[in-house]
Write an enzyme that holds these catalytic residues in place. Structure first.
Site, mmCIF file in Angstrom:
data_model
loop_
_atom_site.group_PDB
_atom_site.id
_atom_site.type_symbol
_atom_site.label_atom_id
_atom_site.label_comp_id
_atom_site.label_asym_id
_atom_site.label_seq_id
_atom_site.Cartn_x
_atom_site.Cartn_y
_atom_site.Cartn_z
ATOM 1 N N SER A 1 0.835 -1.359 -0.124
ATOM 2 C CA SER A 1 0.159 0.031 0.046
ATOM 3 C C SER A 1 1.008 1.240 0.000
ATOM 4 O O SER A 1 1.962 1.124 0.628
ATOM 5 C CB SER A 1 -0.866 0.067 1.161
ATOM 6 O OG SER A 1 -1.689 1.298 1.300
ATOM 7 N N TYR B 1 0.071 -0.146 10.726
ATOM 8 C CA TYR B 1 -0.365 -0.712 9.138
ATOM 9 C C TYR B 1 0.696 -0.460 8.337
ATOM 10 O O TYR B 1 1.212 -1.084 7.524
ATOM 11 C CB TYR B 1 -1.623 0.193 8.862
ATOM 12 C CG TYR B 1 -2.123 -0.180 7.568
ATOM 13 C CD1 TYR B 1 -2.527 -1.542 7.269
ATOM 14 C CD2 TYR B 1 -1.868 0.699 6.419
ATOM 15 C CE1 TYR B 1 -2.985 -1.991 6.030
ATOM 16 C CE2 TYR B 1 -2.507 0.360 5.283
ATOM 17 C CZ TYR B 1 -2.959 -0.991 5.196
ATOM 18 O OH TYR B 1 -3.392 -1.335 3.737
#
Length: 221
Positions: free
Chosen positions: A159, A185
């Protein structure tokens, strides 16, 4: 020397655009988290191209609903569902040992994003345990099956949020620093990208004519 990898596709390209003209008949693929989000579209595109697709999911009922939908839309009856909880190492081990035969495509797609600080039974922080360690174990455990296939590929879904944090090796599991879910994350997504780079390097180096290479690619979401 670094070689830049380019692609004709953009952020607006669809799965159908990417798979146009590709046939995967006789190929076997696994998509983790194949019962929701981009996992569903990935699985559908692979099935449309004729691959046998296994949805590796936590929620079997959701996985079975998606499998039925894909089989109806793609006209491909080879869509299977199997349990896999990436945060549970026993589940990961059972998944790996239960696989038989070659594996041509492994899409490490499943993940968690944003939960409060949660630890697995091993004491691992949940983002890192699920998004990285939970995929590292199946990818390495299934390496013999990947090597047995002709030109196998591993896709590690990362990501743009990887920019939020490097892998803080001194405190991966937030035992000595304040916990922030976005940082956690981001760290896990950086680990996904680094895994793809190192797996491609090591597995390509160990390949031989009788053991085809199985490079890993990092795909940003």
């Amino acid at each position: 020397m670094t070689t830049r990898i380019t692609t004709p596709f953009t952020a607006e390209s669809t799965a159908a655009d990417v798979m146009a003209g590709v046939r995967l008949t006789g190929r076997r693929a696994i998509v983790t988290g194949g019962s929701s989000g981009i996992g569903v579209e990935t699985a559908r595109a692979l099935a449309d191209a004729g691959a046998e697709v296994t949805l590796a999911v936590r929620d079997l009922a959701a996985g079975q609903r998606v499998a039925r939908d894909i089989m109806t839309i793609a006209g491909n009856e080879q869509v299977l569902v199997t349990p896999l909880d990436l945060a549970d190492q026993d589940s990961v081990t059972a998944f790996v040992t239960g696989w038989t035969g070659p594996l041509h495509i492994l899409v490490d797609n499943a993940g968690v994003m944003g939960p409060a600080l949660t630890r697995t039974p091993e004491g691992w922080e949940l983002h890192f345990a699920t998004n990285h360690l939970g995929h590292f174990a199946p990818a390495t455990g299934l390496h013999p099956a990947l090597a047995a296939a002709d030109g196998a590929r591993v896709v590690s879904v990362s990501s743009s949020q990887h920019r939020l944090s490097p892998v803080v090796f001194e405190d991966v599991h937030f035992e000595h620093r304040p916990y922030d879910p976005q940082t956690a994350y981001g760290q896990s997504k950086t680990a996904n990208a680094l895994f793809a780079v190192e797996a491609a390097k090591r597995w390509a180096m160990t390949a031989s004519p009788s053991t085809p290479s199985c490079p890993a690619w990092s795909s940003p979401t």
